[in-house]
Design an enzyme around this catalytic site. Structure first.
Site, PDB file in Angstrom:
ATOM      1  N   GLU A  90       0.824  -1.204   0.000  1.00  0.00           N
ATOM      2  CA  GLU A  90       0.000   0.000   0.000  1.00  0.00           C
ATOM      3  C   GLU A  90       0.866   1.264   0.000  1.00  0.00           C
ATOM      4  O   GLU A  90       0.528   2.260  -0.631  1.00  0.00           O
ATOM      5  CB  GLU A  90      -0.937  -0.022   1.218  1.00  0.00           C
ATOM      6  N   GLU A 144       1.986   1.702  -3.383  1.00  0.00           N
ATOM      7  CA  GLU A 144       0.856   2.148  -4.206  1.00  0.00           C
ATOM      8  C   GLU A 144       0.625   3.651  -4.022  1.00  0.00           C
ATOM      9  O   GLU A 144       0.407   4.382  -4.987  1.00  0.00           O
ATOM     10  CB  GLU A 144      -0.409   1.367  -3.824  1.00  0.00           C
ATOM     11  N   CYS A 179      -8.490  -1.950   4.325  1.00  0.00           N
ATOM     12  CA  CYS A 179      -8.362  -3.108   5.218  1.00  0.00           C
ATOM     13  C   CYS A 179      -9.674  -3.495   5.877  1.00  0.00           C
ATOM     14  O   CYS A 179      -9.834  -4.605   6.339  1.00  0.00           O
ATOM     15  CB  CYS A 179      -7.389  -2.807   6.340  1.00  0.00           C
ATOM     16  N   SER A 192      -7.512   1.946  -2.125  1.00  0.00           N
ATOM     17  CA  SER A 192      -6.316   1.166  -2.432  1.00  0.00           C
ATOM     18  C   SER A 192      -6.770  -0.176  -3.000  1.00  0.00           C
ATOM     19  O   SER A 192      -7.766  -0.745  -2.549  1.00  0.00           O
ATOM     20  CB  SER A 192      -5.514   0.952  -1.146  1.00  0.00           C
ATOM     21  N   LYS A 231     -15.567  -9.542   8.209  1.00  0.00           N
ATOM     22  CA  LYS A 231     -14.541 -10.408   7.612  1.00  0.00           C
ATOM     23  C   LYS A 231     -15.154 -11.710   7.099  1.00  0.00           C
ATOM     24  O   LYS A 231     -14.639 -12.327   6.179  1.00  0.00           O
ATOM     25  CB  LYS A 231     -13.451 -10.727   8.638  1.00  0.00           C
ATOM     26  N   GLU A 268     -16.369 -10.778   3.840  1.00  0.00           N
ATOM     27  CA  GLU A 268     -15.230 -10.546   2.941  1.00  0.00           C
ATOM     28  C   GLU A 268     -14.680 -11.864   2.411  1.00  0.00           C
ATOM     29  O   GLU A 268     -14.431 -12.020   1.213  1.00  0.00           O
ATOM     30  CB  GLU A 268     -14.138  -9.769   3.676  1.00  0.00           C
ATOM     31  N   GLU A 299     -14.694 -12.692  -5.474  1.00  0.00           N
ATOM     32  CA  GLU A 299     -13.375 -12.414  -6.045  1.00  0.00           C
ATOM     33  C   GLU A 299     -12.230 -12.930  -5.169  1.00  0.00           C
ATOM     34  O   GLU A 299     -11.085 -12.888  -5.574  1.00  0.00           O
ATOM     35  CB  GLU A 299     -13.208 -10.932  -6.341  1.00  0.00           C
ATOM     36  N   CYS A 319     -10.213  -1.733  14.712  1.00  0.00           N
ATOM     37  CA  CYS A 319     -10.567  -3.152  14.858  1.00  0.00           C
ATOM     38  C   CYS A 319     -10.702  -3.573  16.315  1.00  0.00           C
ATOM     39  O   CYS A 319     -11.454  -4.490  16.632  1.00  0.00           O
ATOM     40  CB  CYS A 319      -9.512  -4.020  14.199  1.00  0.00           C
TER      41      CYS A 319
END
Lengths: 596, 394
Positions: free
Chosen positions: A283, A286, A310, A330, A369, A372, A377, A526
């Site tokens: 990142e 990036e 994230c 990102s 999560k 996710e 994908e 988190c």
């Protein structure tokens, strides 16, 4: 300074600050008044009425949570009138509640059950109402289950979803006996604007909203001799898990957690912090690439500010509500998904395992999560990258089921490969942590020097304020980054989606010229995630935050790019940041979603 | 038997309103304090049923310091058996508007709202015409006050003042915690006077004739007149303006059909009075005149001996089960338990002694419910069950 006033609580004179509620005044005196709809994170609702107290001279009882103290008040918190009324209210709640406690996920951790036990409600004289209503359980979401038969209408979830998250996935529908907590047009949870953040689960006093658990699936995988089960643990779990196992908030249990996981039978106990470090390297590069394209090449297709990716709750939020900004995210996968993709490629190869036989489990402070890991994908390894996601709470259940005395466990270390991490990876668990970790690496990449902050602690991005801003001036960069000389890198950090909205609205209105923004869906980051121990409140979040930064401070390595396992990973496998392999395994794309 | 007829009919409210411009002009020539003092000395109390002193309400709002203040006319007339506000708004709307403007002048509010019950949609057009003309007058006389209609959507609970404000602010109509009271922080957090339609019209009467004339009517603690919506087993249902303080016995002499078994005073959230207590019951605000004094929003329902009190209660409780906002436990669950409870007793599924358990529950509902509705739901239950216990069981 606020004036003090004099009241009495149960006959004892007390001096309280003007403006305090009866509940707060009593708490200060060590008198606990039971509550249900009250939560320190939320505005006062005063609707469960469990906290009623008697103010001498008034016929009606007052809700302690909603009534400010007034001079001369004589308050009785346990008079016969109060007790009888309170007992009635608990009985009423039970009569409307599906009180099949032994079959409930929250059995043993339910606030209503606790109250019933405290007040020794031994009989149920009132008619049972729950069986008369045709309740169904919404199990459509991969993250959250909603069982209306257990709902006590305290509206904590509703207030959470609106006040903390600004999402309003859950609202009140109908009135009277039909009043219930519902989604938009009572659609299933997976079909509405819900970020799966799980804050509603964390704030629910009963079993009406719980995470979808995968406990049995994980036990089965562990027991299957043909499977190699790897487990990764997120940064925030190590500062929360102890609370579920009888320890105080803020205890760091990293070593005990690793020891427990080994005893549970996982074949390899690894660390999400490792891929947090990896995320930073990817990142950070990036970000610098984007800055170069924007500032030097003047490429109009490059979007700034770049936003962190994230937090899967945040991702789903932006997909629903600001889809025109998806290119600002990102492209890095979250550490969990980077880990999953590597576990079935890099790790499998290194350990000479068939990825087909690897079961990848993650322990997360998060319910989003689960969603996710379920995204279509997330199969870049050729398999489902992460098979099962457990919350911190579910891990505690595994540990209890295995009969482990957690506090007595001798600390153990994470296994290798993919178990090494730095302080930069750990602070991912706190709001501002990704920003800080990224700056530590990016600044050094550009200038060859440490970030100009005492002991690498970038204090301006730390803290629990909803939105924080910081500017870092880049001076004397290395030659290849000379275009950044004198550039002031503008950063913003937000946590809790209601604050994310503030930042995004500022970006949208063109009022903000940030380069980099970090957004975490949950309050505190988190460590205050929807999968963390219940209760989570401002005080507990503060303690977990302290623990996270203490963990960072104690680690020998505190910059992601210095992680030797990361260096080895690039040398042996990925070749270079943002390279072809990275692109394939570690980066992703986002989906525009509807927004009703 | 000696028969002393004591009902005093009065005619203020529906007397023509042609002089409203004059009343408005002369009233706002006075100082705000003068007007407040006049209201206080008239001892006018809120006619919605709760009976809060109107002058004091205006005074508190006038004294509150804030940029924006509001006047709201509560026309969410939803109590079963009440239909007086509808008549007022269709027959003397200018009296209401005048009173609101005076209230605005006294308190410093520039905006007024009429919260009109959803089912009264048919009044909206005519009322808007009146408002238009009223605005024209205000403009001509440089009076800075505007009135808007806010249409309710038919929820009973929105008649509760804070739920009404929630509804106006675009949220679900659920009562708020008090304090703060509307006079401190009401609509849009601004100090707000919220008055029942009838209360506002009484202030008009006071502005027109002076406080003394109003005070001289009625009895101690219950001054002035009141509109009654009379329905049920009566040969002359309708709306009547009567002096407060009459005994229920007198009322029944006038309106009963000769076989009156009981009167429900104050609608579904009020009390049922059985025949044997007619003499001991006065209609007015709490005081110590005769036996019990029952406040009322004006609903008077008469029942003769052909009526089953079980059915009456069942009907009220059905209403509350549905119309409770559902927010607080005692009201939401309590209403369901009361309704299902009497059915269970009637069917013999629960023993008669279960009624005592339910009566204790009504006490809890009274003590602990969040709003006035929840606190009064149980009134009809306790008064009917206590007086007609055998009808509940057999």
């Amino acid at each position: 300074m606020a004036k003090n006033i004099n009241i009495t609580i149960n006959g004892y004179p007390v001096d309280v600050k003007k403006g305090k509620t009866i509940l707060e005044a009593a708490e200060e005196q060590g008198v606990r008044i039971p509550t249900l709809c009250y939560h320190k994170d939320l505005c006062v609702a005063g609707n469960c009425r469990v906290c009623v107290v008697e103010v001498v001279g008034q016929k009606r009882l007052s809700a302690a949570c909603a009534t400010p103290c007034e001079d001369g008040m004589e308050i009785l918190t346990n008079s016969l009138k109060v007790r009888n009324s309170r007992k009635h209210i608990i009985e009423l709640l039970l009569s409307e509640h599906n009180a099949d406690c032994t079959k409930c996920y929250r059995n043993g951790s339910c606030e209503l059950q606790e109250l019933a036990s405290e007040y020794k409600i031994m009989t149920q004289d009132f008619l049972e109402l729950a069986p008369m209503k045709n309740y169904t359980i919404d199990m459509f979401s991969p993250s959250i289950m909603k069982d209306d038969s257990k709902c006590i209408r305290c509206q904590r979830c509703v207030r959470t979803c609106s006040e903390l998250q600004g999402v309003n996935a859950l609202t009140v529908a109908y009135k009277g006996d039909k009043m219930k907590i519902a989604t938009f047009f009572e659609k299933p949870m997976n079909d509405v604007v819900c970020t799966n953040c799980g804050q509603c689960v964390n704030h629910c006093p009963t079993g009406a909203l719980v995470e979808k658990n995968y406990i049995e699936e994980v036990w089965e995988a562990i027991a299957d001799p043909t499977k190699h089960v790897v487990v990764q643990t997120a940064p925030a779990v190590r500062v929360g898990l102890g609370e579920e196992l009888g320890m105080k908030p803020g205890e760091r249990v990293t070593g005990k957690m690793a020891a427990a996981l080994k005893r549970l039978g996982f074949n390899s106990v690894l660390d999400t912090d490792f891929t947090a470090d990896l995320t930073i390297v990817e990142e950070g590069n990036e970000l610098l690439t984007r800055l170069k394209k924007a500032l030097v090449d003047k490429d109009p297709d490059v979007k700034l500010p770049m936003a962190t990716s994230c937090s899967p709750g945040w991702i789903k939020y932006i997909e629903h509500l600001y889809p025109e900004y998806l290119d600002n995210l990102s492209t890095c996968k979250s550490p969990q998904q980077m880990f999953g993709a590597l576990a079935k490629t890099y790790y499998a190869k290194a350990r000479n395992l068939d990825p087909e036989n690897i079961v990848s489990v993650s322990i997360m402070p998060c319910t989003a999560k689960k969603f996710e890991a379920n995204r279509p994908e997330m199969h870049d390894s050729g398999y489902r990258d992460v098979d099962y996601v457990l919350t911190t709470r579910e891990l505690a259940i595994l540990i209890k089921q295995a009969g482990l005395d957690f506090e007595k466990l001798a600390p153990a270390k994470f296994d290798r490969l993919m178990g090494e991490s730095t302080g930069a990876g750990v602070i991912f668990g706190a709001t501002g942590g990704v920003m800080e970790a990224a700056l530590r690496t990016a600044y050094e990449l550009v200038t060859g020097r440490d970030v100009p902050f005492d002991n690498l602690n970038i204090m301006p991005v730390r803290g629990l304020e909803g939105v924080r801003k910081a500017t870092i001036k880049i001076e004397k960069p290395l030659k290849e980054w000379s275009f950044l000389d004198g550039v002031e890198l503008k950063c913003a950090v937000a946590h809790g989606l209601v604050n994310a909205k503030k930042v995004m609205d500022a970006v949208k209105a063109g009022e903000a010229d940030f380069h980099f923004i970090e957004i975490m869906a949950c309050p505190g980051g988190c460590l205050g995630g929807g999968g963390q121990p219940i209760p989570t409140n401002p005080e507990i979040r503060r303690k977990r935050t302290e623990a996270i930064y203490a963990e960072d401070g104690d680690l020998p390595l505190r910059k992601s790019h210095e992680n030797p396992e990361i260096q080895k990973l690039y040398k042996d496998f990925l070749i270079e940041p943002l390279g072809e392999k990275s692109h394939h395994l570690l980066h992703t794309k986002y989906t525009k979603r509807k927004h009703y | 038997m000696a028969y002393s007829y004591q009902l005093k009919r009065v005619d203020f409210i529906f007397k023509n309103e042609n002089n409203w411009e004059k009343v408005l002009a002369t009233t706002i020539k006075k100082k705000p304090e003068e007007i407040i003092n006049e209201l206080i000395s008239s001892e006018l109390k809120g006619r919605g049923g709760a009976g809060f002193p109107t002058g004091l309400k205006w005074k508190l709002t006038a004294e509150a310091k804030a940029k924006n203040k509001y006047v709201i006319c509560n026309a969410d007339e939803g109590e079963p058996g009440t239909f007086k506000d509808r008549e007022i708004l269709s027959r003397v709307p200018y009296k209401v508007l005048t009173a609101m403007a005076v209230c605005g002048y006294v308190t410093g509010a520039k905006e007024g709202y009429i919260y009109l019950r959803g089912e009264y949609k048919f009044l909206e057009e005519e009322l808007n015409k009146a408002i238009e003309e009223f605005h024209y007058y205000c403009q001509e006389t440089n009076l800075d006050f505007k009135v808007k209609i806010f249409m309710g959507s038919g929820a009973y609970i929105c008649g509760e003042e804070t739920a009404l404000m929630e509804s106006m602010e675009g949220r679900r109509g659920e009562p708020r915690n008090k304090p703060p009271f509307p006079t401190q922080a009401g609509y849009m957090d601004g100090p707000t006077v919220i008055n029942n339609v009838e209360t506002l019209v009484h202030t008009f009467t006071i502005f027109e004739y002076g406080a003394k004339k109003f005070y001289d009517l009625g009895v101690q603690y219950s001054r002035g007149t009141k509109l009654f919506s009379v329905s049920g087993d009566t040969p002359k249902p309708g709306i009547y303006e009567l002096e407060l303080g009459m005994s229920l016995q007198d009322f029944v002499y006038e309106f009963g059909d000769g076989d009156t078994k009981a009167v429900q005073v104050g609608g579904a959230s009020g009390f049922l009075v059985p025949r044997k207590k007619f003499n001991d019951t006065a209609i007015g605000y709490q005081g110590k005149l005769v036996g019990i004094s029952l406040p009322t929003g004006g609903s008077m329902m008469l029942f003769n001996s052909s009526r089953s009190m079980f059915n009456v209660l069942d009907n009220y409780l059905e209403f509350f089960r549905e119309e409770s906002c559902g927010q607080c436990t005692p009201c939401r669950v309590g209403c369901q338990q009361l309704l299902l409870g009497i059915k269970a007793v009637k069917r013999g599924e629960k023993p008669a002694s279960y009624l005592e358990k339910l009566l204790r529950l009504t006490e809890t509902m009274q003590y602990t419910a969040k709003c006035g509705l929840g606190q009064s739901v149980a009134n009809s239950f306790s008064s009917i069950v206590e007086n007609f216990r055998e009808e509940m069981i057999y």
